[in-house]
Design a protein around this motif. Structure first.
Motif, PDB file in Angstrom:
ATOM      1  N   MET A   1     -38.056   9.219  25.053  1.00  0.00           N
ATOM      2  CA  MET A   1     -38.615   8.980  23.726  1.00  0.00           C
ATOM      3  C   MET A   1     -38.570  10.284  22.953  1.00  0.00           C
ATOM      4  O   MET A   1     -39.100  11.282  23.415  1.00  0.00           O
ATOM      5  CB  MET A   1     -40.061   8.509  23.893  1.00  0.00           C
ATOM      6  N   ALA A   2     -37.918  10.267  21.827  1.00  0.00           N
ATOM      7  CA  ALA A   2     -37.768  11.474  21.014  1.00  0.00           C
ATOM      8  C   ALA A   2     -38.872  11.544  19.959  1.00  0.00           C
ATOM      9  O   ALA A   2     -39.107  10.584  19.235  1.00  0.00           O
ATOM     10  CB  ALA A   2     -36.409  11.480  20.340  1.00  0.00           C
ATOM     11  N   ILE A   3     -39.531  12.705  19.900  1.00  0.00           N
ATOM     12  CA  ILE A   3     -40.554  12.959  18.886  1.00  0.00           C
ATOM     13  C   ILE A   3     -40.132  14.177  18.083  1.00  0.00           C
ATOM     14  O   ILE A   3     -39.756  15.200  18.646  1.00  0.00           O
ATOM     15  CB  ILE A   3     -41.926  13.242  19.535  1.00  0.00           C
ATOM     16  N   THR A   4     -40.203  14.052  16.759  1.00  0.00           N
ATOM     17  CA  THR A   4     -39.934  15.169  15.864  1.00  0.00           C
ATOM     18  C   THR A   4     -41.115  15.328  14.924  1.00  0.00           C
ATOM     19  O   THR A   4     -41.545  14.360  14.302  1.00  0.00           O
ATOM     20  CB  THR A   4     -38.651  14.929  15.035  1.00  0.00           C
ATOM     21  N   VAL A   5     -41.628  16.548  14.837  1.00  0.00           N
ATOM     22  CA  VAL A   5     -42.724  16.875  13.927  1.00  0.00           C
ATOM     23  C   VAL A   5     -42.298  18.073  13.105  1.00  0.00           C
ATOM     24  O   VAL A   5     -41.858  19.080  13.659  1.00  0.00           O
ATOM     25  CB  VAL A   5     -44.019  17.196  14.708  1.00  0.00           C
ATOM     26  N   LYS A   6     -42.398  17.938  11.781  1.00  0.00           N
ATOM     27  CA  LYS A   6     -42.027  19.038  10.893  1.00  0.00           C
ATOM     28  C   LYS A   6     -43.117  19.243   9.853  1.00  0.00           C
ATOM     29  O   LYS A   6     -43.599  18.285   9.258  1.00  0.00           O
ATOM     30  CB  LYS A   6     -40.710  18.752  10.175  1.00  0.00           C
ATOM     31  N   LEU A   7     -43.452  20.490   9.612  1.00  0.00           N
ATOM     32  CA  LEU A   7     -44.387  20.872   8.562  1.00  0.00           C
ATOM     33  C   LEU A   7     -43.593  21.739   7.586  1.00  0.00           C
ATOM     34  O   LEU A   7     -43.070  22.785   7.974  1.00  0.00           O
ATOM     35  CB  LEU A   7     -45.556  21.647   9.162  1.00  0.00           C
ATOM     36  N   LEU A   8     -43.460  21.279   6.340  1.00  0.00           N
ATOM     37  CA  LEU A   8     -42.594  21.937   5.361  1.00  0.00           C
ATOM     38  C   LEU A   8     -43.381  22.455   4.168  1.00  0.00           C
ATOM     39  O   LEU A   8     -44.355  21.833   3.745  1.00  0.00           O
ATOM     40  CB  LEU A   8     -41.531  20.946   4.854  1.00  0.00           C
ATOM     41  N   ASP A   9     -42.910  23.558   3.597  1.00  0.00           N
ATOM     42  CA  ASP A   9     -43.531  24.076   2.375  1.00  0.00           C
ATOM     43  C   ASP A   9     -42.599  23.950   1.168  1.00  0.00           C
ATOM     44  O   ASP A   9     -42.836  24.534   0.127  1.00  0.00           O
ATOM     45  CB  ASP A   9     -43.987  25.526   2.566  1.00  0.00           C
ATOM     46  N   LYS A  10     -41.537  23.164   1.325  1.00  0.00           N
ATOM     47  CA  LYS A  10     -40.569  22.910   0.253  1.00  0.00           C
ATOM     48  C   LYS A  10     -40.338  21.399   0.144  1.00  0.00           C
ATOM     49  O   LYS A  10     -40.541  20.663   1.111  1.00  0.00           O
ATOM     50  CB  LYS A  10     -39.234  23.585   0.577  1.00  0.00           C
ATOM     51  N   PRO A  11     -39.883  20.913  -1.009  1.00  0.00           N
ATOM     52  CA  PRO A  11     -39.584  19.480  -1.150  1.00  0.00           C
ATOM     53  C   PRO A  11     -38.551  19.020  -0.114  1.00  0.00           C
ATOM     54  O   PRO A  11     -37.726  19.801   0.339  1.00  0.00           O
ATOM     55  CB  PRO A  11     -39.008  19.378  -2.564  1.00  0.00           C
ATOM     56  N   PHE A  12     -38.648  17.752   0.256  1.00  0.00           N
ATOM     57  CA  PHE A  12     -37.693  17.168   1.197  1.00  0.00           C
ATOM     58  C   PHE A  12     -37.293  15.776   0.739  1.00  0.00           C
ATOM     59  O   PHE A  12     -37.993  15.135  -0.041  1.00  0.00           O
ATOM     60  CB  PHE A  12     -38.268  17.135   2.621  1.00  0.00           C
ATOM     61  N   ASN A  13     -36.138  15.328   1.234  1.00  0.00           N
ATOM     62  CA  ASN A  13     -35.608  14.007   0.909  1.00  0.00           C
ATOM     63  C   ASN A  13     -35.867  13.101   2.108  1.00  0.00           C
ATOM     64  O   ASN A  13     -35.219  13.251   3.147  1.00  0.00           O
ATOM     65  CB  ASN A  13     -34.112  14.112   0.628  1.00  0.00           C
ATOM     66  N   PRO A  14     -36.809  12.153   2.008  1.00  0.00           N
ATOM     67  CA  PRO A  14     -37.116  11.284   3.151  1.00  0.00           C
ATOM     68  C   PRO A  14     -35.899  10.521   3.667  1.00  0.00           C
ATOM     69  O   PRO A  14     -35.731  10.367   4.878  1.00  0.00           O
ATOM     70  CB  PRO A  14     -38.174  10.330   2.599  1.00  0.00           C
ATOM     71  N   GLY A  15     -35.038  10.061   2.770  1.00  0.00           N
ATOM     72  CA  GLY A  15     -33.853   9.317   3.192  1.00  0.00           C
ATOM     73  C   GLY A  15     -32.924  10.150   4.057  1.00  0.00           C
ATOM     74  O   GLY A  15     -32.304   9.638   4.993  1.00  0.00           O
ATOM     75  N   ALA A  16     -32.856  11.444   3.768  1.00  0.00           N
ATOM     76  CA  ALA A  16     -32.011  12.334   4.563  1.00  0.00           C
ATOM     77  C   ALA A  16     -32.578  12.528   5.964  1.00  0.00           C
ATOM     78  O   ALA A  16     -31.861  12.914   6.879  1.00  0.00           O
ATOM     79  CB  ALA A  16     -31.865  13.680   3.862  1.00  0.00           C
ATOM     80  N   CYS A  17     -33.858  12.243   6.149  1.00  0.00           N
ATOM     81  CA  CYS A  17     -34.493  12.320   7.474  1.00  0.00           C
ATOM     82  C   CYS A  17     -34.350  11.004   8.225  1.00  0.00           C
ATOM     83  O   CYS A  17     -34.068  10.990   9.432  1.00  0.00           O
ATOM     84  CB  CYS A  17     -35.975  12.659   7.337  1.00  0.00           C
ATOM     85  N   VAL A  18     -34.552   9.890   7.530  1.00  0.00           N
ATOM     86  CA  VAL A  18     -34.575   8.580   8.182  1.00  0.00           C
ATOM     87  C   VAL A  18     -33.184   8.157   8.651  1.00  0.00           C
ATOM     88  O   VAL A  18     -33.051   7.607   9.748  1.00  0.00           O
ATOM     89  CB  VAL A  18     -35.190   7.504   7.254  1.00  0.00           C
ATOM     90  N   GLY A  19     -32.159   8.424   7.868  1.00  0.00           N
ATOM     91  CA  GLY A  19     -30.803   8.017   8.252  1.00  0.00           C
ATOM     92  C   GLY A  19     -30.390   8.570   9.608  1.00  0.00           C
ATOM     93  O   GLY A  19     -30.057   7.802  10.525  1.00  0.00           O
ATOM     94  N   PRO A  20     -30.419   9.891   9.795  1.00  0.00           N
ATOM     95  CA  PRO A  20     -30.054  10.453  11.104  1.00  0.00           C
ATOM     96  C   PRO A  20     -31.007  10.024  12.226  1.00  0.00           C
ATOM     97  O   PRO A  20     -30.584   9.817  13.365  1.00  0.00           O
ATOM     98  CB  PRO A  20     -30.133  11.964  10.883  1.00  0.00           C
TER      99      PRO A  20
END
Length: 149
Positions: A1-20
């Motif tokens: 089971m893969a878990i990824t957690v990211k804490l960002l201080d800049k804008p991000f594109n949710p679609g660019a995360c969900v696709g991969p």
């Protein structure tokens, strides 16, 4: 089971995360994603999320592990912004994939309820040029209580 957690201080594109994320889990039966954005209603000019990095990242990782242990997931990703954000910008993305829809939906709901009412962020909004601290609402605490064992 893969878990990824990211804490960002800049804008991000949710679609660019969900696709991969989705592509990395062939054979999934369901993927559920939630994206929270800064609302511009009621005169909100900006939102700021402050945090203590060491506590926040560890807490997010613990939340992700708890969700993975509670629901039959294939993968889970949590991405959260900090700092000053403007209306329309993404604050949070939680995406879960599983063999069946209910596990994915419940995992996302569980994570969001914890992030809204029991997290490691101090939140304030700017209205009419002034900053005001924001506390979780009564409804946020009621949502979180649903998951008590």
């Amino acid at each position: 089971m893969a878990i990824t957690v990211k804490l960002l201080d800049k804008p991000f594109n949710p679609g660019a995360c969900v696709g991969p994320f989705t592509s990395a889990h062939p054979g999934l039966g369901a993927v559920c994603s939630f994206v929270g954005e800064v609302r511009g209603e009621d005169g909100v000019e900006a939102l700021e999320l402050l945090h203590y990095d060491r506590m926040t990242v560890r807490g997010m990782e613990r939340l992700a592990r708890n969700a993975a242990g509670r629901f039959a997931l294939m993968g889970l990703i949590i991405v959260h912004r900090t700092g000053i954000m403007l209306p329309g910008e993404s604050i949070v993305l939680v995406s879960a994939c599983a063999s069946h829809r209910r596990a994915a939906i419940d995992a996302v709901d569980y994570c969001m309820d914890h992030l809204k009412a029991d997290s490691w962020f101090w939140k304030r909004e700017k209205r009419e040029g002034n900053w005001h601290w924001v506390e979780p609402r009564t409804a946020d605490h009621a949502d979180l209580a649903r998951w008590s064992e």
